[in-house]
Design a protein around this motif. Sequence first.
Motif, PDB file in Angstrom:
ATOM      1  N   SER A 152     111.168 -27.347   1.389  1.00 46.03           N
ATOM      2  CA  SER A 152     110.452 -26.970   0.549  1.00 46.03           C
ATOM      3  C   SER A 152     111.565 -26.487  -0.796  1.00 46.03           C
ATOM      4  N   GLU A 153     112.780 -26.324  -0.318  1.00 53.71           N
ATOM      5  CA  GLU A 153     113.719 -25.991  -1.321  1.00 53.71           C
ATOM      6  C   GLU A 153     114.245 -27.403  -2.084  1.00 53.71           C
ATOM      7  N   ILE A 154     114.138 -28.425  -1.379  1.00 57.05           N
ATOM      8  CA  ILE A 154     114.458 -29.760  -1.999  1.00 57.05           C
ATOM      9  C   ILE A 154     113.281 -29.984  -3.226  1.00 57.05           C
ATOM     10  N   THR A 155     111.851 -29.600  -2.760  1.00 57.13           N
ATOM     11  CA  THR A 155     111.022 -30.117  -3.609  1.00 57.13           C
ATOM     12  C   THR A 155     110.549 -29.072  -4.553  1.00 57.13           C
ATOM     13  N   ASP A 156     111.170 -27.851  -4.368  1.00 56.82           N
ATOM     14  CA  ASP A 156     111.074 -26.569  -4.889  1.00 56.82           C
ATOM     15  C   ASP A 156     109.416 -26.086  -5.216  1.00 56.82           C
ATOM     16  N   CYS A 157     108.685 -26.323  -4.030  1.00 58.14           N
ATOM     17  CA  CYS A 157     107.369 -25.935  -3.925  1.00 58.14           C
ATOM     18  C   CYS A 157     106.864 -25.994  -2.692  1.00 58.14           C
ATOM     19  N   ASN A 158     105.828 -25.300  -2.042  1.00 62.92           N
ATOM     20  CA  ASN A 158     105.402 -25.179  -0.474  1.00 62.92           C
ATOM     21  C   ASN A 158     104.369 -26.331  -0.462  1.00 62.92           C
ATOM     22  N   GLU A 159     103.528 -26.653  -1.645  1.00 59.47           N
ATOM     23  CA  GLU A 159     102.571 -27.808  -1.359  1.00 59.47           C
ATOM     24  C   GLU A 159     102.283 -28.366  -3.037  1.00 59.47           C
ATOM     25  N   GLU A 160     101.797 -29.469  -2.699  1.00 53.78           N
ATOM     26  CA  GLU A 160     101.394 -30.228  -3.843  1.00 53.78           C
ATOM     27  C   GLU A 160     100.621 -31.279  -3.770  1.00 53.78           C
ATOM     28  N   LEU A 161      99.704 -31.884  -4.807  1.00 51.29           N
ATOM     29  CA  LEU A 161      98.761 -32.886  -4.679  1.00 51.29           C
ATOM     30  C   LEU A 161      99.609 -34.068  -5.524  1.00 51.29           C
ATOM     31  N   ILE A 162      99.978 -34.771  -4.786  1.00 51.96           N
ATOM     32  CA  ILE A 162     100.525 -36.177  -5.384  1.00 51.96           C
ATOM     33  C   ILE A 162      99.718 -37.493  -5.270  1.00 51.96           C
ATOM     34  N   ALA A 163      99.794 -38.321  -6.487  1.00 50.66           N
ATOM     35  CA  ALA A 163      98.769 -39.794  -6.559  1.00 50.66           C
ATOM     36  C   ALA A 163      99.398 -40.809  -6.052  1.00 50.66           C
ATOM     37  N   VAL A 164      98.968 -41.389  -4.985  1.00 45.88           N
ATOM     38  CA  VAL A 164      99.412 -42.583  -4.558  1.00 45.88           C
ATOM     39  C   VAL A 164      98.261 -43.649  -4.453  1.00 45.88           C
ATOM     40  N   PRO A 165      98.743 -45.026  -4.374  1.00 45.33           N
ATOM     41  CA  PRO A 165      97.685 -46.039  -4.298  1.00 45.33           C
ATOM     42  C   PRO A 165      96.470 -46.025  -3.157  1.00 45.33           C
ATOM     43  N   ASP A 166      95.280 -46.348  -3.238  1.00 46.42           N
ATOM     44  CA  ASP A 166      94.553 -46.238  -2.049  1.00 46.42           C
ATOM     45  C   ASP A 166      95.302 -47.039  -0.711  1.00 46.42           C
ATOM     46  N   GLN A 167      94.609 -46.849   0.468  1.00 44.87           N
ATOM     47  CA  GLN A 167      95.316 -47.832   1.295  1.00 44.87           C
ATOM     48  C   GLN A 167      96.818 -47.344   1.833  1.00 44.87           C
ATOM     49  N   CYS A 168      97.280 -46.277   1.051  1.00 48.76           N
ATOM     50  CA  CYS A 168      98.677 -45.944   1.195  1.00 48.76           C
ATOM     51  C   CYS A 168      98.881 -45.535   2.825  1.00 48.76           C
ATOM     52  N   LYS A 169     100.184 -46.060   3.367  1.00 43.06           N
ATOM     53  CA  LYS A 169     100.282 -45.829   4.687  1.00 43.06           C
ATOM     54  C   LYS A 169     101.580 -44.769   4.634  1.00 43.06           C
ATOM     55  N   VAL A 170     101.852 -44.310   5.952  1.00 39.31           N
ATOM     56  CA  VAL A 170     102.849 -43.153   6.111  1.00 39.31           C
ATOM     57  C   VAL A 170     104.350 -43.735   5.496  1.00 39.31           C
ATOM     58  N   ALA A 171     104.332 -45.021   5.879  1.00 41.13           N
ATOM     59  CA  ALA A 171     105.798 -45.720   5.565  1.00 41.13           C
ATOM     60  C   ALA A 171     105.702 -45.687   3.895  1.00 41.13           C
ATOM     61  N   GLN A 172     104.599 -46.045   3.341  1.00 37.96           N
ATOM     62  CA  GLN A 172     104.841 -46.085   1.721  1.00 37.96           C
ATOM     63  C   GLN A 172     104.853 -44.613   1.252  1.00 37.96           C
ATOM     64  N   LEU A 173     104.287 -43.619   1.847  1.00 39.28           N
ATOM     65  CA  LEU A 173     104.533 -42.477   1.271  1.00 39.28           C
ATOM     66  C   LEU A 173     105.874 -41.877   1.323  1.00 39.28           C
ATOM     67  N   GLU A 174     106.530 -42.405   2.598  1.00 39.46           N
ATOM     68  CA  GLU A 174     107.885 -41.775   2.726  1.00 39.46           C
ATOM     69  C   GLU A 174     108.661 -42.226   1.709  1.00 39.46           C
TER      70      GLU A 174
END
Lengths: 145, 79
Positions: free
Chosen positions: B12-34
């Motif tokens: 949370s220090e690296i991202t400078d927030c505790n939570e957020e909404l992020i836009a990703v393509p549909d059918q996104c898998k964990v590996a792509q998110l990473e």
Amino acid sequence: MNKRKTVFVEGSISPAFIANSIEKHQTKTSIGAHDIFLGQVRADQIHGKIVQAIEYSAYTEMAENKFHEIRETTFQKFDLTCMHIYHSMGIVKAGEICLFVFVSSPHRKEAFKALEFLVEEIKKEVPIFGKEIFEDETHVWKVNS
Amino acid sequence: MKLKILYFGMISEITDCNEELIAVPDQCKVAQLEIFLKDTYINLQGLSFNIVVDKQISTSDMLLTSANEIALLPPFSGG
């Protein structure tokens, strides 16, 4: 059977709380052995600075799920009469208690084994994060070894 | 689609927030998110963390939906 119990307490766990918890078991006379683990915040020296306190945070809902799973597993593996787990949230100063694990059994050997299992599982499985704070208000993040 | 991501501890220090909404393509898998997160937050590279989906440790081929609660967890340090 075992209802969900609250594990997290704000700040340090006082010796009086621990004494009171022991006293409450005097009515449970099938117990022949208690074993207790107390985790205490160490004033480690890191890069020449001394830790003054640890500030704990957690992924609370997942942590509570994990504590529940660990409790259930421990009750299945060992012959225990009861089990209590308390972990601090927020600031705990060096020298103060941040983890109190208390198991009770008819006999000592089960209590010894169960306690070690429990503490190791808690350290490994529960998403709790400790920020080690120095006197100059800088910090590092603790990692369990 | 949008994913809700929770950040904890040093992350949370690296991202400078505790939570957020992020836009990703549909059918996104964990590996792509990473990969997406490591591109967005360079300091996540080289850091050890787990991606948890609905409070369970995920696998890299798990398909994500906007209903999931996703969390990035650094190494644990309870006790």
